[in-house]
Design a protein around this motif. Structure first.
Motif, PDB file in Angstrom:
ATOM      1  N   LEU A  31      50.281  31.862  36.072  1.00 43.38           N
ATOM      2  CA  LEU A  31      50.034  33.173  36.676  1.00 43.38           C
ATOM      3  C   LEU A  31      48.542  33.457  36.776  1.00 43.38           C
ATOM      4  CD1 LEU A  31      51.140  35.812  37.783  1.00 43.38           C
ATOM      5  CD2 LEU A  31      51.343  36.650  35.433  1.00 43.38           C
ATOM      6  N   CYS A  32      47.795  33.093  35.732  1.00 41.43           N
ATOM      7  CA  CYS A  32      46.351  33.336  35.714  1.00 41.43           C
ATOM      8  C   CYS A  32      45.641  32.597  36.846  1.00 41.43           C
ATOM      9  CB  CYS A  32      45.778  32.913  34.360  1.00 41.43           C
ATOM     10  SG  CYS A  32      43.970  32.945  34.278  1.00 41.43           S
ATOM     11  N   VAL A  33      45.928  31.297  36.997  1.00 41.46           N
ATOM     12  CA  VAL A  33      45.240  30.506  38.026  1.00 41.46           C
ATOM     13  C   VAL A  33      45.657  30.954  39.425  1.00 41.46           C
ATOM     14  CG1 VAL A  33      44.870  28.190  38.938  1.00 41.46           C
ATOM     15  CG2 VAL A  33      44.956  28.550  36.483  1.00 41.46           C
ATOM     16  N   TRP A  34      46.937  31.329  39.589  1.00 42.01           N
ATOM     17  CA  TRP A  34      47.405  31.806  40.893  1.00 42.01           C
ATOM     18  C   TRP A  34      46.658  33.085  41.284  1.00 42.01           C
ATOM     19  CZ3 TRP A  34      49.547  30.701  45.283  1.00 42.01           C
ATOM     20  CH2 TRP A  34      50.055  31.705  46.093  1.00 42.01           C
ATOM     21  N   LEU A  35      46.521  34.011  40.342  1.00 39.92           N
ATOM     22  CA  LEU A  35      45.803  35.252  40.614  1.00 39.92           C
ATOM     23  C   LEU A  35      44.324  34.988  40.901  1.00 39.92           C
ATOM     24  CD1 LEU A  35      47.407  37.579  37.916  1.00 39.92           C
ATOM     25  CD2 LEU A  35      47.726  37.710  40.387  1.00 39.92           C
ATOM     26  N   THR A  36      43.751  33.983  40.210  1.00 39.84           N
ATOM     27  CA  THR A  36      42.351  33.626  40.472  1.00 39.84           C
ATOM     28  C   THR A  36      42.185  33.070  41.879  1.00 39.84           C
ATOM     29  OG1 THR A  36      42.045  33.083  38.124  1.00 39.84           O
ATOM     30  CG2 THR A  36      40.374  32.282  39.665  1.00 39.84           C
ATOM     31  N   ALA A  37      43.109  32.197  42.268  1.00 38.88           N
ATOM     32  CA  ALA A  37      43.063  31.620  43.615  1.00 38.88           C
ATOM     33  C   ALA A  37      43.174  32.694  44.678  1.00 38.88           C
ATOM     34  CB  ALA A  37      44.174  30.585  43.782  1.00 38.88           C
ATOM     35  N   LYS A  38      43.916  33.759  44.363  1.00 39.19           N
ATOM     36  CA  LYS A  38      44.072  34.878  45.297  1.00 39.19           C
ATOM     37  C   LYS A  38      42.947  35.902  45.144  1.00 39.19           C
ATOM     38  CE  LYS A  38      47.237  35.259  47.592  1.00 39.19           C
ATOM     39  NZ  LYS A  38      47.497  34.747  48.962  1.00 39.19           N
ATOM     40  N   ALA A  39      41.980  35.592  44.262  1.00 38.24           N
ATOM     41  CA  ALA A  39      40.826  36.474  44.017  1.00 38.24           C
ATOM     42  C   ALA A  39      41.256  37.840  43.496  1.00 38.24           C
ATOM     43  CB  ALA A  39      39.982  36.624  45.274  1.00 38.24           C
ATOM     44  N   SER A  40      42.296  37.872  42.663  1.00 42.44           N
ATOM     45  CA  SER A  40      42.754  39.119  42.046  1.00 42.44           C
ATOM     46  C   SER A  40      42.076  39.300  40.690  1.00 42.44           C
ATOM     47  CB  SER A  40      44.271  39.098  41.846  1.00 42.44           C
ATOM     48  OG  SER A  40      44.686  40.175  41.032  1.00 42.44           O
ATOM     49  N   ILE A  41      41.587  40.502  40.432  1.00 40.24           N
ATOM     50  CA  ILE A  41      40.912  40.777  39.169  1.00 40.24           C
ATOM     51  C   ILE A  41      41.853  40.668  37.976  1.00 40.24           C
ATOM     52  CG2 ILE A  41      41.341  43.263  39.170  1.00 40.24           C
ATOM     53  CD1 ILE A  41      38.457  43.623  38.142  1.00 40.24           C
ATOM     54  N   TRP A  42      43.179  40.737  38.224  1.00 41.70           N
ATOM     55  CA  TRP A  42      44.140  40.661  37.126  1.00 41.70           C
ATOM     56  C   TRP A  42      44.204  39.260  36.520  1.00 41.70           C
ATOM     57  CZ3 TRP A  42      45.684  44.814  34.771  1.00 41.70           C
ATOM     58  CH2 TRP A  42      45.661  46.023  35.457  1.00 41.70           C
ATOM     59  N   ASN A  43      43.522  38.309  37.132  1.00 41.73           N
ATOM     60  CA  ASN A  43      43.478  36.970  36.535  1.00 41.73           C
ATOM     61  C   ASN A  43      42.842  37.017  35.153  1.00 41.73           C
ATOM     62  OD1 ASN A  43      40.603  35.481  36.429  1.00 41.73           O
ATOM     63  ND2 ASN A  43      40.586  36.842  38.195  1.00 41.73           N
ATOM     64  N   PHE A  44      41.922  37.953  34.940  1.00 44.08           N
ATOM     65  CA  PHE A  44      41.237  38.027  33.652  1.00 44.08           C
ATOM     66  C   PHE A  44      42.169  38.504  32.540  1.00 44.08           C
ATOM     67  CE2 PHE A  44      37.656  38.484  36.697  1.00 44.08           C
ATOM     68  CZ  PHE A  44      36.930  37.370  36.298  1.00 44.08           C
ATOM     69  N   ALA A  45      43.029  39.472  32.852  1.00 40.45           N
ATOM     70  CA  ALA A  45      43.959  39.976  31.837  1.00 40.45           C
ATOM     71  C   ALA A  45      44.932  38.888  31.399  1.00 40.45           C
ATOM     72  CB  ALA A  45      44.718  41.176  32.394  1.00 40.45           C
ATOM     73  N   TRP A  46      45.525  38.203  32.372  1.00 38.37           N
ATOM     74  CA  TRP A  46      46.467  37.130  32.041  1.00 38.37           C
ATOM     75  C   TRP A  46      45.751  35.930  31.450  1.00 38.37           C
ATOM     76  CZ3 TRP A  46      51.353  37.758  31.249  1.00 38.37           C
ATOM     77  CH2 TRP A  46      52.004  38.841  31.857  1.00 38.37           C
ATOM     78  N   GLY A  47      44.492  35.755  31.833  1.00 35.14           N
ATOM     79  CA  GLY A  47      43.706  34.676  31.249  1.00 35.14           C
ATOM     80  C   GLY A  47      43.489  34.890  29.759  1.00 35.14           C
ATOM     81  N   MET A  48      43.297  36.133  29.351  1.00 41.28           N
ATOM     82  CA  MET A  48      43.113  36.425  27.931  1.00 41.28           C
ATOM     83  C   MET A  48      44.396  36.155  27.142  1.00 41.28           C
ATOM     84  SD  MET A  48      40.583  39.757  27.722  1.00 41.28           S
ATOM     85  CE  MET A  48      41.061  40.614  29.218  1.00 41.28           C
ATOM     86  N   VAL A  49      45.541  36.526  27.729  1.00 38.87           N
ATOM     87  CA  VAL A  49      46.824  36.245  27.070  1.00 38.87           C
ATOM     88  C   VAL A  49      47.026  34.735  26.940  1.00 38.87           C
ATOM     89  CG1 VAL A  49      49.336  36.468  27.253  1.00 38.87           C
ATOM     90  CG2 VAL A  49      47.861  38.386  27.897  1.00 38.87           C
ATOM     91  N   ASN A  50      46.732  34.015  28.024  1.00 39.68           N
ATOM     92  CA  ASN A  50      46.882  32.566  28.023  1.00 39.68           C
ATOM     93  C   ASN A  50      45.954  31.907  27.004  1.00 39.68           C
ATOM     94  OD1 ASN A  50      45.656  29.836  29.604  1.00 39.68           O
ATOM     95  ND2 ASN A  50      47.868  29.985  29.463  1.00 39.68           N
ATOM     96  N   SER A  51      44.724  32.390  26.910  1.00 37.19           N
ATOM     97  CA  SER A  51      43.759  31.820  25.971  1.00 37.19           C
ATOM     98  C   SER A  51      44.200  32.027  24.520  1.00 37.19           C
ATOM     99  CB  SER A  51      42.377  32.446  26.186  1.00 37.19           C
ATOM    100  OG  SER A  51      41.849  32.070  27.436  1.00 37.19           O
ATOM    101  N   LEU A  52      44.780  33.196  24.229  1.00 38.65           N
ATOM    102  CA  LEU A  52      45.250  33.475  22.880  1.00 38.65           C
ATOM    103  C   LEU A  52      46.364  32.501  22.487  1.00 38.65           C
ATOM    104  CD1 LEU A  52      45.298  35.227  20.341  1.00 38.65           C
ATOM    105  CD2 LEU A  52      46.886  36.767  21.532  1.00 38.65           C
TER     106      LEU A  52
END
Length: 207
Positions: A31-52
């Motif tokens: 979900l994080c990478v998909w949102l990043t590819a779409k240039a959505s700022i929500w990639n950062f929120a899901w990225g933090m969950v993924n990193s944890l």
């Protein structure tokens, strides 16, 4: 049962046995990478969950640099969120190019970081010191460029994915290895999408 034991608990996906951490890392990372590819700022929120999640999984596998990297990613994600949106800078919504000079500096920084981390990981007796250190160094440089909306970040992420797949597979993290294969495809998509979007910007925005 603590959280690491929960994430290490086994699940069966088809004919492959994976852990709960693998499965959650797969879903949140995708979900994080998909949102990043779409240039959505929500990639950062899901990225933090993924990193944890991945930080705890890697810690259990003694991939110390990868585990520590996730902590840094959480900090960088907070910074990236600020750079993309919170501070209200009109430049934050524009994609940027990277000069060869900048890339040369980043390569030098990545080389030094990888060497220093390799020395530390040898002392800590990590599972795969050279590759673990290289993944960490490349990822940090990639995330730094991503926070600045630089299209070149995707080339760095592609390099990270190509190195990550075999090392995670060799550690029995099959679902996470498959996730990085999907990441690779999404990175190619993200690169093309950001390049096309940047070409539609005004000359002033591109500059």
């Amino acid at each position: 049962m603590n959280i690491i034991e929960i994430l290490a608990s086994n699940l069966v996906v088809g004919s492959i046995q994976v852990t709960a951490g693998d499965a959650l890392g797969f879903l949140t990372g995708l979900l994080c990478v998909w949102l990043t590819a779409k240039a959505s700022i929500w990639n950062f929120a899901w990225g933090m969950v993924n990193s944890l999640i991945l930080g705890l999984v890697f810690l259990d596998q003694r991939l110390f640099a990868d585990s520590a990297l996730q902590v840094v990613f959480i900090a960088l994600s907070i910074q990236g969120w600020w750079q993309w949106k919170v501070r209200g800078n009109p430049q934050a919504s524009r994609f940027r190019a990277t000069t060869w000079h900048e890339q040369a500096i980043l390569l030098a920084v990545a080389s030094i970081m990888a060497w220093l981390m390799w020395l530390i990981l040898v002392e800590l007796r990590g599972s795969a010191p050279p590759l673990d250190a290289l993944i960490t160094a490349l990822s940090l440089c990639a995330q730094w460029q991503l926070n600045r909306r630089q299209v070149s970040s995707w080339y760095w992420w592609i390099a990270v994915d190509l190195i990550s797949v075999p090392i995670y597979w060799s550690r029995g993290l099959y679902l996470i290895a498959c996730l990085y294969v999907v990441f690779l495809a999404l990175c190619v998509y993200g690169l093309r999408n950001w390049q096309q979007t940047r070409r539609t910007q005004s000359p002033m925005a591109i500059a």
